[in-house]
Design a protein around this motif. Structure first.
Motif, PDB file in Angstrom:
ATOM      1  N   ARG A 129     -24.425  17.980 -15.431  1.00  0.00           N
ATOM      2  CA  ARG A 129     -23.511  19.065 -15.816  1.00  0.00           C
ATOM      3  C   ARG A 129     -22.428  18.434 -16.681  1.00  0.00           C
ATOM      4  O   ARG A 129     -21.837  17.424 -16.303  1.00  0.00           O
ATOM      5  CB  ARG A 129     -22.900  19.698 -14.562  1.00  0.00           C
ATOM      6  CG  ARG A 129     -21.686  20.575 -14.796  1.00  0.00           C
ATOM      7  CD  ARG A 129     -22.034  21.957 -15.291  1.00  0.00           C
ATOM      8  NE  ARG A 129     -20.941  22.885 -15.105  1.00  0.00           N
ATOM      9  CZ  ARG A 129     -19.944  23.086 -15.980  1.00  0.00           C
ATOM     10  NH1 ARG A 129     -19.896  22.385 -17.095  1.00  0.00           N
ATOM     11  NH2 ARG A 129     -19.007  23.975 -15.732  1.00  0.00           N
TER      12      ARG A 129
ATOM     13  N   ASP B  55     -26.638  15.326 -10.457  1.00  0.00           N
ATOM     14  CA  ASP B  55     -27.295  15.587  -9.188  1.00  0.00           C
ATOM     15  C   ASP B  55     -28.511  14.665  -9.148  1.00  0.00           C
ATOM     16  O   ASP B  55     -29.486  14.877  -9.867  1.00  0.00           O
ATOM     17  CB  ASP B  55     -27.724  17.058  -9.105  1.00  0.00           C
ATOM     18  CG  ASP B  55     -28.352  17.423  -7.768  1.00  0.00           C
ATOM     19  OD1 ASP B  55     -29.048  16.568  -7.177  1.00  0.00           O
ATOM     20  OD2 ASP B  55     -28.172  18.560  -7.310  1.00  0.00           O
ATOM     21  N   TYR B  56     -28.423  13.617  -8.322  1.00  0.00           N
ATOM     22  CA  TYR B  56     -29.477  12.601  -8.327  1.00  0.00           C
ATOM     23  C   TYR B  56     -30.829  13.189  -7.929  1.00  0.00           C
ATOM     24  O   TYR B  56     -31.876  12.756  -8.416  1.00  0.00           O
ATOM     25  CB  TYR B  56     -29.104  11.451  -7.388  1.00  0.00           C
ATOM     26  CG  TYR B  56     -30.056  10.284  -7.444  1.00  0.00           C
ATOM     27  CD1 TYR B  56     -30.008   9.372  -8.493  1.00  0.00           C
ATOM     28  CD2 TYR B  56     -31.010  10.094  -6.451  1.00  0.00           C
ATOM     29  CE1 TYR B  56     -30.887   8.300  -8.557  1.00  0.00           C
ATOM     30  CE2 TYR B  56     -31.894   9.025  -6.498  1.00  0.00           C
ATOM     31  CZ  TYR B  56     -31.818   8.129  -7.553  1.00  0.00           C
ATOM     32  OH  TYR B  56     -32.703   7.077  -7.618  1.00  0.00           O
ATOM     33  N   GLY B  57     -30.831  14.181  -7.051  1.00  0.00           N
ATOM     34  CA  GLY B  57     -32.083  14.769  -6.596  1.00  0.00           C
ATOM     35  C   GLY B  57     -32.861  15.463  -7.698  1.00  0.00           C
ATOM     36  O   GLY B  57     -34.090  15.360  -7.762  1.00  0.00           O
ATOM     37  N   THR B  58     -32.137  16.158  -8.591  1.00  0.00           N
ATOM     38  CA  THR B  58     -32.811  16.895  -9.671  1.00  0.00           C
ATOM     39  C   THR B  58     -32.828  16.102 -10.974  1.00  0.00           C
ATOM     40  O   THR B  58     -33.618  16.406 -11.872  1.00  0.00           O
ATOM     41  CB  THR B  58     -32.101  18.232  -9.936  1.00  0.00           C
ATOM     42  OG1 THR B  58     -30.778  17.979 -10.431  1.00  0.00           O
ATOM     43  CG2 THR B  58     -32.018  19.064  -8.659  1.00  0.00           C
TER      44      THR B  58
ATOM     45  N   GLN C 299     -18.764   7.974  -7.376  1.00  0.00           N
ATOM     46  CA  GLN C 299     -19.505   8.813  -6.437  1.00  0.00           C
ATOM     47  C   GLN C 299     -18.503   9.525  -5.537  1.00  0.00           C
ATOM     48  O   GLN C 299     -17.654   8.883  -4.910  1.00  0.00           O
ATOM     49  CB  GLN C 299     -20.471   7.983  -5.592  1.00  0.00           C
ATOM     50  CG  GLN C 299     -21.352   8.838  -4.678  1.00  0.00           C
ATOM     51  CD  GLN C 299     -22.341   8.023  -3.860  1.00  0.00           C
ATOM     52  OE1 GLN C 299     -22.148   6.834  -3.627  1.00  0.00           O
ATOM     53  NE2 GLN C 299     -23.405   8.670  -3.404  1.00  0.00           N
TER      54      GLN C 299
ATOM     55  N   GLU D 140     -30.470  16.199 -13.092  1.00  0.00           N
ATOM     56  CA  GLU D 140     -29.808  17.009 -14.113  1.00  0.00           C
ATOM     57  C   GLU D 140     -28.307  16.732 -14.147  1.00  0.00           C
ATOM     58  O   GLU D 140     -27.671  16.528 -13.116  1.00  0.00           O
ATOM     59  CB  GLU D 140     -30.071  18.500 -13.873  1.00  0.00           C
ATOM     60  CG  GLU D 140     -31.524  18.890 -14.056  1.00  0.00           C
ATOM     61  CD  GLU D 140     -31.723  20.393 -14.063  1.00  0.00           C
ATOM     62  OE1 GLU D 140     -30.784  21.121 -13.653  1.00  0.00           O
ATOM     63  OE2 GLU D 140     -32.808  20.841 -14.479  1.00  0.00           O
TER      64      GLU D 140
ATOM     65  N   TRP E 235     -20.337  10.982 -10.904  1.00  0.00           N
ATOM     66  CA  TRP E 235     -19.554  11.397 -12.058  1.00  0.00           C
ATOM     67  C   TRP E 235     -19.473  10.242 -13.051  1.00  0.00           C
ATOM     68  O   TRP E 235     -19.193   9.109 -12.653  1.00  0.00           O
ATOM     69  CB  TRP E 235     -18.148  11.801 -11.624  1.00  0.00           C
ATOM     70  CG  TRP E 235     -18.109  12.951 -10.670  1.00  0.00           C
ATOM     71  CD1 TRP E 235     -18.278  12.902  -9.320  1.00  0.00           C
ATOM     72  CD2 TRP E 235     -17.895  14.331 -10.989  1.00  0.00           C
ATOM     73  NE1 TRP E 235     -18.177  14.153  -8.776  1.00  0.00           N
ATOM     74  CE2 TRP E 235     -17.941  15.054  -9.777  1.00  0.00           C
ATOM     75  CE3 TRP E 235     -17.662  15.014 -12.192  1.00  0.00           C
ATOM     76  CZ2 TRP E 235     -17.763  16.431  -9.718  1.00  0.00           C
ATOM     77  CZ3 TRP E 235     -17.475  16.395 -12.122  1.00  0.00           C
ATOM     78  CH2 TRP E 235     -17.525  17.087 -10.911  1.00  0.00           C
TER      79      TRP E 235
ATOM     80  N   ARG F 262     -21.536  15.136 -14.568  1.00  0.00           N
ATOM     81  CA  ARG F 262     -21.834  15.115 -13.139  1.00  0.00           C
ATOM     82  C   ARG F 262     -23.340  15.124 -12.959  1.00  0.00           C
ATOM     83  O   ARG F 262     -24.036  15.982 -13.500  1.00  0.00           O
ATOM     84  CB  ARG F 262     -21.218  16.323 -12.443  1.00  0.00           C
ATOM     85  CG  ARG F 262     -21.382  16.293 -10.916  1.00  0.00           C
ATOM     86  CD  ARG F 262     -20.903  17.599 -10.299  1.00  0.00           C
ATOM     87  NE  ARG F 262     -21.799  18.703 -10.649  1.00  0.00           N
ATOM     88  CZ  ARG F 262     -21.424  19.996 -10.611  1.00  0.00           C
ATOM     89  NH1 ARG F 262     -20.186  20.335 -10.291  1.00  0.00           N
ATOM     90  NH2 ARG F 262     -22.291  20.941 -10.935  1.00  0.00           N
TER      91      ARG F 262
ATOM     92  N   LEU G 183     -22.181  13.284  -5.037  1.00  0.00           N
ATOM     93  CA  LEU G 183     -22.472  13.520  -6.446  1.00  0.00           C
ATOM     94  C   LEU G 183     -21.905  12.383  -7.292  1.00  0.00           C
ATOM     95  O   LEU G 183     -20.890  11.776  -6.949  1.00  0.00           O
ATOM     96  CB  LEU G 183     -21.881  14.852  -6.902  1.00  0.00           C
ATOM     97  CG  LEU G 183     -22.477  16.099  -6.236  1.00  0.00           C
ATOM     98  CD1 LEU G 183     -21.690  17.334  -6.648  1.00  0.00           C
ATOM     99  CD2 LEU G 183     -23.946  16.271  -6.615  1.00  0.00           C
TER     100      LEU G 183
END
Length: 208
Positions: free
Chosen positions: A110, A103-106, A84, A108, A91, A101, A89
């Motif tokens: 990368r 994004d815990y909120g979405t 983290q 999704e 990883w 990577r 974020l």
């Protein structure tokens, strides 16, 4: 789900194992890595079932696995390392799918993967260790080379034997109190000064 708790030397243990009858149990018993994030969640990297997340006070585990129908899902089932960063974020370093990577909120991911046509891509898709230093540089160790992502960038600089590494297979990364980074390799220990990008290597001749 959790098994009956056990105790040893005054410590209480609760066991979590895969249970085929419970979809919220661990997905696998073969585990690579653990991370406690800043909110107290426990992240688990598995050998072949992606990433699991346990939130204290809630029942069971949340699962992150590759999904061909979701291109923004995690890229590989084998997750060797978890990290983290300062921005919160997450990883994940995988066995064959490069760097991810989250994004815990979405929810999704990368993906950063090796691309022979892109000299600034990740150097190898087997990621062994991840670290962010005090300058905000993200360092990514792989089975072939050390990668450096500077703040504000979305690509990598690389370090191999030609740049001073004793060997390009890197197992682990560790910072020291002087802003330098230590690396374990197949041919001894190495230290890099990020400011000068110079290496000092240590072998059995140095007492290893």
């Amino acid at each position: 789900g959790p098994d009956a708790a056990g105790s040893y030397a005054g410590f209480e243990f609760e066991h979590f194992r895969f249970d085929s009858a419970d979809t919220t149990s661990l997905s696998a018993n073969r585990l690579f890595s653990l991370l406690e994030d800043r909110t107290g969640r426990i992240w688990v990297g598995t050998v072949d079932e992606g990433v699991e997340v346990f939130t204290p006070g809630q029942a069971g585990f949340k699962h992150y696995r590759p999904n061909r129908d979701r291109p923004n899902s995690i890229s590989d089932n084998g997750v060797e390392c978890l990290y983290q960063d300062a921005a919160g974020l997450f990883w994940f370093g995988t066995l064959a799918g490069g760097l991810n990577r989250l994004d815990y909120g979405t929810g999704e991911f990368r993906h950063y993967q090796y691309d022979a046509a892109d000299p600034r891509s990740l150097s190898n898709n087997h990621v062994t260790s991840i670290l962010q230093d005090d300058q905000g540089i993200l360092w990514v160790a792989t089975a072939d080379g050390l990668n450096r992502m500077d703040p504000g960038r979305d690509d990598f600089g690389h370090y191999f034997e030609a740049e001073g590494l004793p060997n390009s297979y890197i197992y682990g990364l560790l910072p020291d109190g002087e802003g330098q980074l230590w690396l374990s390799t197949n041919y001894g220990l190495s230290r890099i000064d990020p400011a000068t990008e110079s290496f000092r290597n240590f072998t059995t001749r140095d007492g290893l």
